[in-house]
Enzyme design. Structure first.
Site, PDB file in Angstrom:
ATOM      1  N   GLY A  64       0.856  -1.188   0.000  1.00 30.88           N
ATOM      2  CA  GLY A  64       0.000   0.000   0.000  1.00 30.88           C
ATOM      3  C   GLY A  64       0.888   1.232   0.000  1.00 30.88           C
ATOM      4  N   LYS A  97     -12.610   7.824   3.928  1.00 31.61           N
ATOM      5  CA  LYS A  97     -12.547   6.582   4.725  1.00 31.61           C
ATOM      6  C   LYS A  97     -13.633   5.612   4.269  1.00 31.61           C
ATOM      7  CE  LYS A  97     -12.050   4.784   9.397  1.00 31.61           C
ATOM      8  NZ  LYS A  97     -10.922   3.921   9.033  1.00 31.61           N
ATOM      9  N   HIS A 124     -13.912  11.190  10.905  1.00 33.93           N
ATOM     10  CA  HIS A 124     -12.816  10.911   9.966  1.00 33.93           C
ATOM     11  C   HIS A 124     -13.051  11.636   8.644  1.00 33.93           C
ATOM     12  CE1 HIS A 124     -11.594   7.547  12.614  1.00 33.93           C
ATOM     13  NE2 HIS A 124     -10.423   7.681  12.016  1.00 33.93           N
ATOM     14  N   ALA A 180      -3.440  -4.113  14.676  1.00 34.35           N
ATOM     15  CA  ALA A 180      -4.014  -3.115  15.582  1.00 34.35           C
ATOM     16  C   ALA A 180      -4.755  -2.068  14.773  1.00 34.35           C
ATOM     17  CB  ALA A 180      -2.914  -2.458  16.411  1.00 34.35           C
ATOM     18  N   GLY A 230      -0.236   4.704  -0.910  1.00 30.51           N
ATOM     19  CA  GLY A 230      -1.443   5.184  -0.232  1.00 30.51           C
ATOM     20  C   GLY A 230      -1.135   6.288   0.775  1.00 30.51           C
TER      21      GLY A 230
HETATM   22  P1  NAD Z   1      -5.335   4.456   1.011  1.00 30.56           P
HETATM   23  O1  NAD Z   1      -6.495   4.072   0.143  1.00 30.56           O
HETATM   24  O2  NAD Z   1      -4.761   5.834   0.867  1.00 30.56           O
HETATM   25  O3  NAD Z   1      -4.123   3.405   0.799  1.00 30.56           O
HETATM   26  C1  NAD Z   1      -4.306   2.031   0.609  1.00 30.56           C
HETATM   27  C2  NAD Z   1      -3.318   1.595  -0.458  1.00 30.56           C
HETATM   28  O4  NAD Z   1      -3.403   0.173  -0.594  1.00 30.56           O
HETATM   29  C3  NAD Z   1      -3.637   2.199  -1.827  1.00 30.56           C
HETATM   30  O5  NAD Z   1      -2.486   2.841  -2.357  1.00 30.56           O
HETATM   31  C4  NAD Z   1      -4.032   0.987  -2.661  1.00 30.56           C
HETATM   32  O6  NAD Z   1      -3.683   1.112  -4.036  1.00 30.56           O
HETATM   33  C5  NAD Z   1      -3.256  -0.129  -1.963  1.00 30.56           C
HETATM   34  N1  NAD Z   1      -3.792  -1.437  -2.313  1.00 30.56           N
HETATM   35  C6  NAD Z   1      -5.092  -1.798  -2.512  1.00 30.56           C
HETATM   36  N2  NAD Z   1      -5.166  -3.096  -2.900  1.00 30.56           N
HETATM   37  C7  NAD Z   1      -3.899  -3.569  -2.919  1.00 30.56           C
HETATM   38  C8  NAD Z   1      -3.334  -4.838  -3.262  1.00 30.56           C
HETATM   39  N3  NAD Z   1      -4.095  -5.873  -3.624  1.00 30.56           N
HETATM   40  N4  NAD Z   1      -1.994  -4.972  -3.189  1.00 30.56           N
HETATM   41  C9  NAD Z   1      -1.204  -3.927  -2.839  1.00 30.56           C
HETATM   42  N5  NAD Z   1      -1.681  -2.693  -2.528  1.00 30.56           N
HETATM   43  C10 NAD Z   1      -3.015  -2.525  -2.564  1.00 30.56           C
HETATM   44  O7  NAD Z   1      -5.799   4.185   2.512  1.00 30.56           O
HETATM   45  P2  NAD Z   1      -5.100   4.698   3.869  1.00 30.56           P
HETATM   46  O8  NAD Z   1      -5.795   5.920   4.355  1.00 30.56           O
HETATM   47  O9  NAD Z   1      -3.607   4.679   3.707  1.00 30.56           O
HETATM   48  O10 NAD Z   1      -5.552   3.525   4.855  1.00 30.56           O
HETATM   49  C11 NAD Z   1      -5.174   2.172   4.613  1.00 30.56           C
HETATM   50  C12 NAD Z   1      -5.679   1.284   5.743  1.00 30.56           C
HETATM   51  O11 NAD Z   1      -5.032   1.648   6.965  1.00 30.56           O
HETATM   52  C13 NAD Z   1      -7.173   1.408   6.004  1.00 30.56           C
HETATM   53  O12 NAD Z   1      -7.664   0.125   6.364  1.00 30.56           O
HETATM   54  C14 NAD Z   1      -7.242   2.364   7.189  1.00 30.56           C
HETATM   55  O13 NAD Z   1      -8.416   2.239   7.924  1.00 30.56           O
HETATM   56  C15 NAD Z   1      -6.032   1.902   7.954  1.00 30.56           C
HETATM   57  N6  NAD Z   1      -5.462   2.850   8.922  1.00 30.56           N
HETATM   58  C16 NAD Z   1      -5.017   2.294  10.083  1.00 30.56           C
HETATM   59  C17 NAD Z   1      -4.379   3.073  11.027  1.00 30.56           C
HETATM   60  C18 NAD Z   1      -3.821   2.407  12.258  1.00 30.56           C
HETATM   61  O14 NAD Z   1      -3.206   3.074  13.092  1.00 30.56           O
HETATM   62  N7  NAD Z   1      -3.989   1.090  12.401  1.00 30.56           N
HETATM   63  C19 NAD Z   1      -4.212   4.440  10.788  1.00 30.56           C
HETATM   64  C20 NAD Z   1      -4.671   4.991   9.602  1.00 30.56           C
HETATM   65  C21 NAD Z   1      -5.277   4.164   8.655  1.00 30.56           C
END
Ligand code: NAD
Length: 266
Positions: free
Chosen positions: A7, A158, A154, A121, A10
């Site tokens: 990712g 999201k 958020h 987490a 992302g």
């Molecule tokens: P985002 O959409 O900006 O990024 C996700 C990335 O994953 C994208 O670039 C997408 O192209 C990539 N992706 C999708 N399918 C894929 C695949 N099959 N193989 C490889 N890459 C793939 O989203 P984000 O805001 O970065 O959030 C991502 C996740 O993290 C969400 O589930 C969000 O809820 C979570 N999150 C968790 C925390 C934490 O502290 N645990 C904090 C923020 C976000």
């Protein structure tokens, strides 16, 4: 410790690249995106605004993991499960911050964690994890006399609701009060829905603009109210938490861990 990020292009991926570069003992060796992503083949550092790193974004996780010890995965539950299958096969460590898992998907994660050490987490921030601990204490002291409501805010991109963090907050309170979260969570009130039951935990969601993430748990009594709130100003503290989880995980046995384990708050 060699680290790969999936990712990578992302919102979190970019911040994770910066955090790994700043972390002691970690080296970024791989970056993965979904097949067909427009930035495949580009330098991951340039995409993240961190300068050229000589690490090209790849679409083949198995190839990238050959050089990596640990995978940091901030994607989505179905993608995370595919990534865990690859890492379990190769015997690699996984730190995942993906959110929105169903109970069945969480059980599937636990199955992979029988083979490899996994940190999963919904919120990697130290502050939020401190809040989990404070919530347990508040619920223990206040008991059934106070109504509990969780409100989270958020950004408008999201995909899941309520946030994984809000659900975890609800679960922590429910567990402490001896309730089954799935039985008492109330996600929807509309029309003549009747008086609030004593047991329910209201779960409300606000979406808009660029809000990084805000959570408040209200303990509402007769004539008084306690609010435990966390506000995230940027995504960097989630990324720093993920880095801390990688460092902690390196000498651990297979198993499913969370940030409470990493921060030794249990
Ligand atoms: P985002 O959409 O900006 O990024 C996700 C990335 O994953 C994208 O670039 C997408 O192209 C990539 N992706 C999708 N399918 C894929 C695949 N099959 N193989 C490889 N890459 C793939 O989203 P984000 O805001 O970065 O959030 C991502 C996740 O993290 C969400 O589930 C969000 O809820 C979570 N999150 C968790 C925390 C934490 O502290 N645990 C904090 C923020 C976000």
């Amino acid at each position: 410790m060699n680290v790969a990020i999936v990712g990578a292009a992302g919102r979190m991926g970019g911040r994770l690249i910066h955090a790994v570069l700043e972390a002691e003992g970690l080296k970024l060796t791989g970056a993965v995106e979904r097949p067909g992503h427009p930035q495949i083949g580009m330098d991951a550092g340039l995409v993240a605004g961190a300068g050229e790193l000589g690490v090209k974004i790849n679409d083949n996780l198995a190839v990238v993991m050959a050089d990596a010890d640990v995978l940091i995965d901030f994607t989505f539950p179905d993608v995370t499960l595919q990534n865990l299958a690859v890492c379990a096969e190769l015997g690699k460590l996984v730190v995942s911050g993906s959110t929105g898992f169903t109970p069945e998907q969480r059980a599937a994660v636990a199955k992979f964690a029988e083979k490899i050490p996994v940190v999963l987490a919904p919120n990697m921030s130290v502050g939020v994890n401190a809040c989990f601990k404070l919530l347990k204490e508040a619920a223990r002291i206040l008991g059934d006399e106070f109504d509990v409501e969780v409100v989270e805010l958020h950004h408008n991109k999201k995909k899941d609701a309520p946030s994984g963090t809000a659900v975890r907050m609800g679960e922590v309170v429910a567990e402490t009060l001896g309730r089954d979260y799935h039985q008492v969570a109330n996600y929807h009130r509309e029309g003549m829905c009747g008086e609030r039951s004593k047991q329910e935990i209201g779960m409300q969601t606000v979406r808009g603009g660029d809000i990084v993430g805000e959570h408040t748990v209200y303990f509402i009594g007769m004539g008084e109210r306690i609010e435990i709130s966390h506000r995230a100003m940027s995504r960097d503290m989630f990324a720093r938490g993920a880095v801390r989880a990688c460092q902690w995980l390196q000498d651990k046995s297979p198993g499913l861990y969370d940030m409470q384990d990493v921060l030794e708050l249990k």
